[in-house]
Design a protein around this motif. Structure first.
Motif, PDB file in Angstrom:
ATOM      1  N   VAL A 167       6.741  -2.603   4.847  1.00 12.92           N
ATOM      2  CA  VAL A 167       7.222  -1.232   4.645  1.00 12.92           C
ATOM      3  C   VAL A 167       6.926  -0.768   3.223  1.00 12.92           C
ATOM      4  CG1 VAL A 167       9.262   0.256   4.569  1.00 12.92           C
ATOM      5  CG2 VAL A 167       9.008  -1.426   6.421  1.00 12.92           C
ATOM      6  N   CYS A 168       7.266  -1.597   2.233  1.00 16.72           N
ATOM      7  CA  CYS A 168       7.057  -1.210   0.836  1.00 16.72           C
ATOM      8  C   CYS A 168       5.576  -0.977   0.538  1.00 16.72           C
ATOM      9  CB  CYS A 168       7.616  -2.287  -0.094  1.00 16.72           C
ATOM     10  SG  CYS A 168       9.417  -2.465  -0.032  1.00 16.72           S
ATOM     11  N   HIS A 169       4.716  -1.816   1.118  1.00 19.85           N
ATOM     12  CA  HIS A 169       3.271  -1.687   0.895  1.00 19.85           C
ATOM     13  C   HIS A 169       2.763  -0.335   1.365  1.00 19.85           C
ATOM     14  CE1 HIS A 169      -1.047  -2.514   1.036  1.00 19.85           C
ATOM     15  NE2 HIS A 169      -1.031  -2.167   2.315  1.00 19.85           N
ATOM     16  N   TRP A 170       3.155   0.073   2.585  1.00 19.52           N
ATOM     17  CA  TRP A 170       2.587   1.309   3.118  1.00 19.52           C
ATOM     18  C   TRP A 170       3.194   2.549   2.480  1.00 19.52           C
ATOM     19  CZ3 TRP A 170      -1.949   1.333   4.778  1.00 19.52           C
ATOM     20  CH2 TRP A 170      -2.478   0.235   5.457  1.00 19.52           C
ATOM     21  N   PHE A 171       4.430   2.485   2.020  1.00 21.71           N
ATOM     22  CA  PHE A 171       4.946   3.594   1.213  1.00 21.71           C
ATOM     23  C   PHE A 171       4.122   3.714  -0.063  1.00 21.71           C
ATOM     24  CE2 PHE A 171       8.599   3.962   3.935  1.00 21.71           C
ATOM     25  CZ  PHE A 171       9.113   5.238   3.670  1.00 21.71           C
ATOM     26  N   ASP A 172       3.809   2.568  -0.682  1.00 22.33           N
ATOM     27  CA  ASP A 172       3.047   2.567  -1.934  1.00 22.33           C
ATOM     28  C   ASP A 172       1.627   3.092  -1.722  1.00 22.33           C
ATOM     29  OD1 ASP A 172       2.725   1.759  -4.785  1.00 22.33           O
ATOM     30  OD2 ASP A 172       1.276   0.354  -3.927  1.00 22.33           O
ATOM     31  N   VAL A 173       0.969   2.653  -0.643  1.00 19.85           N
ATOM     32  CA  VAL A 173      -0.402   3.093  -0.364  1.00 19.85           C
ATOM     33  C   VAL A 173      -0.457   4.615  -0.235  1.00 19.85           C
ATOM     34  CG1 VAL A 173      -2.225   3.089   1.395  1.00 19.85           C
ATOM     35  CG2 VAL A 173      -1.175   0.932   0.673  1.00 19.85           C
ATOM     36  N   TYR A 174       0.576   5.200   0.338  1.00 20.57           N
ATOM     37  CA  TYR A 174       0.627   6.649   0.543  1.00 20.57           C
ATOM     38  C   TYR A 174       1.380   7.367  -0.580  1.00 20.57           C
ATOM     39  CZ  TYR A 174      -1.393   6.333   5.226  1.00 20.57           C
ATOM     40  OH  TYR A 174      -2.252   6.139   6.294  1.00 20.57           O
ATOM     41  N   GLU A 175       1.430   6.710  -1.750  1.00 18.42           N
ATOM     42  CA  GLU A 175       1.947   7.317  -2.983  1.00 18.42           C
ATOM     43  C   GLU A 175       3.413   7.722  -2.870  1.00 18.42           C
ATOM     44  OE1 GLU A 175      -0.690  10.378  -4.373  1.00 18.42           O
ATOM     45  OE2 GLU A 175      -2.471   9.232  -3.831  1.00 18.42           O
TER      46      GLU A 175
END
Length: 384
Positions: free
Chosen positions: A229-237
């Protein structure tokens, strides 16, 4: 890149699919070696997504015809044959003209209407439930067609335990008699009602006893899901704290769909460059509950009062044992142990209540939360 990495409908591309590496390997390994598999987990734990994920893998997609048949809504052998036949038709129509024509010509027991669309020259097929008069013959024809296919086939029956509720008492024996002789067709029996599945596949008195490998699907571990979850929030800024993801994980007890649904909506509610706070997550969970509310209200309107009282009691307890004891009955103002026993039996038949190791609980976590909020309108599931 897609608009929202927390996909809740349709197929999930591999990079957006969280974990399940070992489970997908076991499914593909079992099927590719000629075995059948019983896949067990509570509803909304991701069984159907996992099956479709495996179907999209090159090992399956390139070498097999794959069929996925959801039979939860069926109530008889005739409906089973109808849904099965229709799905085989729809799948073969887009995969192989040769196999499609073989299937059409092999269905001699039905009064279906075959033809061609004059605009694009594609075959048409009209099959109504009333067209099937001898479902046992229709099933034989479908299995024969798949057995003679020019590629091996994988058939997944979702909510397979539903066949145990059909009025026909020979359906298990009939299906088993076909399946045990098929060498070109392999099966996934996806099931969610543990008490029925255990009896069906693990009782020596039943036709499917010891006929498949068993794979039980557990929640994705927090150590895998939280970084996902944290990774994909980060990828999408966007940002989200690990401890806040853990709050949602614990709230839904690792239930894949409800977590994915919550983060899908929370992602929408978090602007680019912003942070997904506990307040956003609280509002999101409230919104998910509100969205489900109409369906749950209709469901409750059809449930008799005694059954409803027991549902409220068990929802309040979260997980309950000794529900027919004097203490439990007195605590929740229930009528009697016999009334509780009758209500519990009916609720379990409807899959609104589950019993495991003498512990009773409502398997649909969101429904449980909805009932808890009805009893206490001030309850807060996610702290601000």
């Amino acid at each position: 890149m897609i608009n929202n990495p927390f996909i809740i409908t349709g197929s999930i591309p591999e990079k957006y699919f969280c974990d399940r590496r070992e489970e997908s390997k076991k499914i593909i390994r079992t099927l590719s070696n000629g075995g059948n598999l019983c896949l067990i987990s509570p509803r909304r734990m991701g069984k159907s997504k996992l099956i479709r994920f495996c179907y999209d893998k090159p090992e399956c997609a390139d070498s097999y015809y794959t069929f996925y048949i959801d039979i939860l809504h069926t109530s008889s052998m005739r409906e089973f044959a109808y849904v099965f036949g229709l799905k085989v038709f729809e799948t073969l129509q887009g995969k192989s003209r040769k196999m499609f024509m073989a299937f059409v010509q092999g269905l001699r027991s039905v009064n279906a209407k075959f033809g061609f669309d004059p605009l694009n020259g594609t075959p048409t097929f009209s099959l109504e439930l009333g067209d099937i008069s001898r479902p046992e013959f229709t099933l034989t024809e479908i299995f024969d067609c798949l057995e003679k296919a020019d590629k091996p086939c994988i058939v997944a029956f979702d909510e397979f335990q539903q066949i145990s509720k059909y009025p026909e008492k020979n359906i298990e024996a009939l299906l088993r008699s076909h399946i045990q002789h098929l060498s070109n067709v392999h099966f996934i029996f996806s099931c969610s009602e543990r008490h029925l599945v255990t009896e069906m596949f693990l009782s020596s008195a039943r036709p499917f006893y010891n006929s498949t490998s068993i794979l039980e699907l557990h929640p994705i571990v927090a150590e895998e899901y939280i970084p996902f979850v944290c990774h994909w929030f980060d990828v999408y800024e966007r940002t989200i704290r690990e401890e806040d993801v853990l709050v949602i994980y614990r709230l839904f007890e690792g239930n894949t769909y409800y977590m994915q649904k919550t983060f899908h909506e929370a992602f929408i509610n978090t602007p680019v460059g912003g942070s997904c706070t506990l307040d956003i997550l609280r509002q999101t969970v409230d919104g998910v509950l509100e969205e489900a509310g109409d369906g749950y209200r209709q469901l409750l309107s059809r449930i008799p009062e005694r059954q409803k009282e027991l549902l409220y009691a068990i929802a309040s307890a979260g997980k309950a044992e000794k529900i027919m004891s004097a203490g439990f009955i007195r605590k929740y103002s229930l009528v009697s142990s016999s009334a509780v026993q009758a209500a519990a039996r009916k609720l379990m038949e409807l899959d609104l209540l589950t019993e495991e190791d003498t512990i009773y609980f409502i398997p649909d976590i969101l429904f449980r939360m909805y009932l808890q909020r009805l009893k206490n309108t001030n309850i807060i599931f996610v702290p601000s």
